[in-house]
Write a protein that holds these residues in place. Structure first.
Motif, short mmCIF file in Angstrom:
data_model
loop_
_atom_site.label_atom_id
_atom_site.label_comp_id
_atom_site.label_asym_id
_atom_site.label_seq_id
_atom_site.Cartn_x
_atom_site.Cartn_y
_atom_site.Cartn_z
N SER A 253 -10.80 -12.94 12.71
CA SER A 253 -9.81 -11.99 12.91
C SER A 253 -9.93 -11.59 11.16
CB SER A 253 -8.76 -12.46 13.32
OG SER A 253 -8.01 -14.07 12.65
N ALA A 254 -10.40 -11.81 10.37
CA ALA A 254 -9.84 -11.78 9.06
C ALA A 254 -10.56 -10.26 8.70
CB ALA A 254 -9.84 -12.21 8.32
N PHE A 255 -11.71 -10.00 9.28
CA PHE A 255 -12.89 -8.44 9.94
C PHE A 255 -11.90 -7.63 10.27
CE2 PHE A 255 -16.64 -9.74 8.99
CZ PHE A 255 -16.42 -11.42 8.06
N PRO A 256 -11.21 -6.91 9.80
CA PRO A 256 -9.99 -5.71 10.45
C PRO A 256 -11.07 -5.26 11.90
CG PRO A 256 -10.30 -5.83 8.28
CD PRO A 256 -11.52 -5.91 7.89
N HIS A 257 -12.08 -4.86 11.59
CA HIS A 257 -13.04 -4.51 13.19
C HIS A 257 -13.71 -5.36 13.34
CE1 HIS A 257 -11.81 0.56 12.67
NE2 HIS A 257 -10.46 -0.25 12.74
N GLY A 258 -13.44 -6.37 12.45
CA GLY A 258 -14.43 -7.93 13.49
C GLY A 258 -15.90 -8.07 13.10
N SER A 259 -15.92 -8.64 13.62
CA SER A 259 -17.81 -9.24 13.39
C SER A 259 -18.73 -8.98 14.48
CB SER A 259 -17.66 -10.79 12.46
OG SER A 259 -19.35 -11.06 12.65
#
Length: 421
Positions: A253-259
């Motif tokens: 969730s630390a990736f603004p547009h996800g992984s």
């Protein structure tokens, strides 16, 4: 308290806006029960499509803007703006299908000869359809059209999303004409939503928020982000709409547009979800961040800061004359003061974007944009904190400006334990 399918339906039947208790880890029984979505029925939102009269007023405004800006014509190919003005939708290919709205006079369409019948079926405004055969140049045909309608200002606007090869082809046939970006006309109309547009966006946001309620009641340990997306799409479908919500769990969730990596939901994970649907061409966009099971102090601390930032920006919008960049600065100041700065370190994107027929459109709540907020404008308000290796939190609700200030389409989450107001 754990929520299952039956408890959700009971709560939802009391009020569509009722707060849900803390999201708990569902059992395998609840998993199967949630997937069935028994009892979910289509929403009755009294949806009214955009009228022919409103589209005529849009065309008239575009022509007025062209005259004020000394533009002779606006060139459109199929896409959102062509749909907005002309209610015309067609697929894109290497063959030109386009429309020209002149500053004065009648609208004209250009298409391959073998598509004429289909195009004429779709035309609702104007009746001039010009065709070109496979061995002929659509660019020469467009140049002739521009000469015929008259270009006293020698200036033609090209819609911003028009593909380069079309612009380049037309330009090669009309050396004397100056081509300019069409935003002054298209954005000059589309950025200010009418009451009918606001109503459609409200319907879209209402539907997506209801889908969220079903979705969060259907979480189960071991699901991945693709299971989540499928349930979200099915929830929208059951409610009578087409929409999608994606999510990222835990540290992703630390990736603004996800992984793109496959994630498996486990107790204690942050769930950052983002998505929307479309109603008569108009979009919703909502983000919710919850914890699957019990939250810890760190998660609550970050969530509360993001909530404060969202609130600070919205409160500022109530002050006449507030600009887009001031909104961004207000939210960013809260996050910086809480120790999650400086600048873009953890709040790594702008505060918000315009929204309407496109999920992202004019204008943005971002530094350097001194555009004042005005009635009819619609935006997302979505601050976030993203700590790589730990988790991220984003809260997003869209709002529209009225003569008396901002109004939310969806009420923001009250707390990390209560995702719905």
């Amino acid at each position: 308290m754990k929520l299952n399918r039956r408890s959700f339906v009971k709560w939802a039947s009391l009020s569509p806006a009722i707060a849900l208790p803390m999201i708990s880890c569902a059992s395998s029984e609840n998993e199967a029960e949630g997937k069935k979505m028994d009892g979910v029925k289509p929403l009755n939102l009294n949806i009214q499509p955009i009228s022919k009269e409103e589209r005529l007023s849009r065309i008239a405004k575009a022509q007025q803007l062209m005259q004020e800006q000394k533009i002779d014509a606006l060139f459109l190919e199929p896409g959102t703006s062509m749909k907005y003005f002309l209610d015309f939708d067609f697929f894109l290919s290497e063959r030109m299908v386009a429309a020209v709205i002149p500053a004065k006079g009648d609208i004209a369409y250009i298409c391959p000869g073998f598509e004429q019948d289909k195009v004429e079926e779709l035309v609702k405004f104007g009746n001039k359809v010009l065709t070109w055969e496979e061995h002929e140049s659509p660019y020469a045909l467009t140049a002739k059209l521009l000469r015929d309608i008259g270009t006293p200002n020698q200036k033609v606007a090209i819609e911003e999303r028009c593909r380069f090869f079309l612009y380049d082809g037309i330009k090669s046939e009309t050396a004397r004409i100056n081509f300019v970006n069409g935003d002054g006309v298209t954005a000059g109309c589309r950025i200010f939503k009418s009451p009918a547009e606001i109503a459609l966006m409200q319907a879209a946001n209402t539907a997506t928020l209801e889908a969220y309620k079903i979705l969060f009641d259907s979480l189960y340990e071991g699901m991945n982000q693709y299971d989540f997306r499928d349930i979200a799409s099915e929830a929208h479908r059951k409610l009578g709409f087409s929409g999608s919500i994606g999510a990222n769990f835990g540290e992703w969730s630390a990736f603004p547009h996800g992984s793109s990596k496959t994630q498996t939901l486990k107790p204690g994970d942050i769930v950052l979800a983002d998505g929307g649907c479309t109603v008569e061409g108009y979009k919703s966009d909502i983000s919710r961040t919850i914890v699957f099971g019990e939250h810890n102090d760190r998660q609550k601390e970050v969530w509360d800061v993001v909530k404060e930032a969202q609130t600070a920006a919205f409160e500022l919008a109530k002050q006449p004359g507030t600009t887009c960049e001031q909104m961004d600065a207000a939210a960013r100041a809260v996050i910086d003061q809480a120790g999650f700065g400086p600048d873009y370190k953890y709040f790594s994107h702008r505060l918000g974007h315009g929204i309407g027929m496109d999920g992202h459109e004019w204008t943005n709540l971002v530094r350097g944009n001194d555009t004042p907020l005005q009635a009819g404008m619609c935006f997302s308000n979505e601050p976030g904190i993203y700590i790589v290796g730990e988790f991220g939190v984003r809260l997003e609700d869209c709002f529209y400006m009225t003569e008396n200030g901002p109004e939310y389409f969806t009420q923001p989450s009250p707390s990390v334990e209560k995702p719905f107001a």
